[in-house]
Write an enzyme that holds these catalytic residues in place. Sequence first.
Site: not given
Length: 576
Positions: A232, A414
């Site tokens: 990330y 999510h």
Amino acid sequence: RMQNSRSKPCSCPSLKLREVASMYFTLVAAFLVILVVALQGSAPRGNDFPYKVPLDPQGLLELSWNVSYPEQAVHFQLLIRDLQFGLLFGMSDRGEFENADLAVLWSDGHNSYFGDAWSDAKGQLHMDSQQDYQLLGARRAPEGLYLLFKRAFSTCDPKDYLIEDGTVHLIYGILEKPVHSLQAINISALHGGLQRVQLLKPNISIPELPSDMKTMEITAPDVVIPSQETTYWCYMAELPEGFPKHHIIMYEPVVTAGNEALVHHMEVFQCTAEFDSFPHYNGPCDSKMKPDRLNYCRHVLAAWAMGAQAFYYPEEAGLAFGGPGSSRYLRLEIHYHNPLVFKGRRDSSGIRLYYTATLRPYDAGIMELGLVYTPVMAIPPGEDSFILTGYCTDKCTQLALPAAGIRIFASQLHTHLAGRKVVTVLSRDGKEQQVVNADRHYSPHFQEIRMLKEVVAVFPGDELITTCTYNTEDRSRATVGGFGILEEMCVNYVHYYPQTQLELCKSAVDPGYLHRYFNLVNRFNDEEICMCPQVSVPQQFYSIPWNTFNRDVLKSLYGFAPISMHCNRSSAIRFP
């Protein structure tokens, strides 16, 4: 053989003779050979297949498709850049090669064959007695072989996958040597993998864009992608000084050529306005060098995942950024997925924002539905499908929504790693009205903002109920709610207009009732569970012996106990 996908009942033809199928098969074989020879023409027009995704990390297989709602079918075009002796392409519940629904192209070294097949629980291939992947053509081009075929959403065939809204796990396998029959293909020895996509894209007419539209690219500055599977990457960007209020009206991905298979997803976040400045940063998001202040950049402006197209706001609304009370600082986050561990690849991918100074009638807003981030909501270990539900109650919408209601036009679901399904429904006067967004093959590794097929109107007094299904079969202790990746969430970020003060409408079980549950467990079990107030809720959950009784009582507690409701304004102050 698909468990979770129920085919719709319909009148199915009873002609299911193996002979007919095998006749069809050989015919197709001859047909394909002739086709490949005859169609060595031009590559198909790209606009016939608007959606495109690389299937494998090297980019040797590229899938394009279109969706016909009148015909209730998906048309696929598969580009095979380096055809050896065939390939498997198909769908399964979660991307496994067992119980999969497959289209297979194979060669015995002399002839090529194409057909619809399925794999059983052991991964053994069988030809399907009902051929539902229809071959439409094949053509050679300089870049490789194009294979065109189509498949109905629902086929009345118990061996077939039901194509529905939400995530679809596509699987592929490459045949590296000739095979004399379909049954001879050994799935476990194949070079293969999976790719997640939203196959059934909404059929949305693109709104007209204003003449004064400008663009801004928030992109990584020629980053060297780390040579590891998952990274990330965080990069801080800023808007010009004194940048006035604008509306973002669309955005699209900018992916560096050659890195299409490595850039997995990207998000642009705006920082909070409570700090005047944010440090510059360009590096891995999990690095010890990352300044803590970057954790205050969490307001999503744009999110893209592999296979997604440009995102358009409805013509009456735009997402506000710039102007007083809005931070100039933005954080770009890119997830690189590099399973082949390429070294030295450079990348300048990111997101291109299209914005206008001519403000639209409404500001768009984002509201969080589902469960509060709290350990009182927990999932026992060893569960294959445990359900938790979060409520946005009628009392909250009655208080916080305008009389004319709001319009939800997009949604991003999510959860963390145990999430398997997420569904939000709208209910009015105690009756379910419509599904807002459902993903019955949800994957935490594929979270994108999805435009809804139709705008959902929500009025004061309506309820929004979000249900998440979890699998904890690989865990040995309870999974509690929270922010950690091994803790769980259940959230639907809905995008709507006009923006209201209501930013969060979520619930959790009443803590007093959970305390009664722990007392009950204590009375019925031989092992002592410390109920002292100084022991945290997670510790209490971790010490429960998970027998059938304790599991069932927790399930029913979550079903009937009163809830604690969070009906919050943007300033995190609750509505009374």
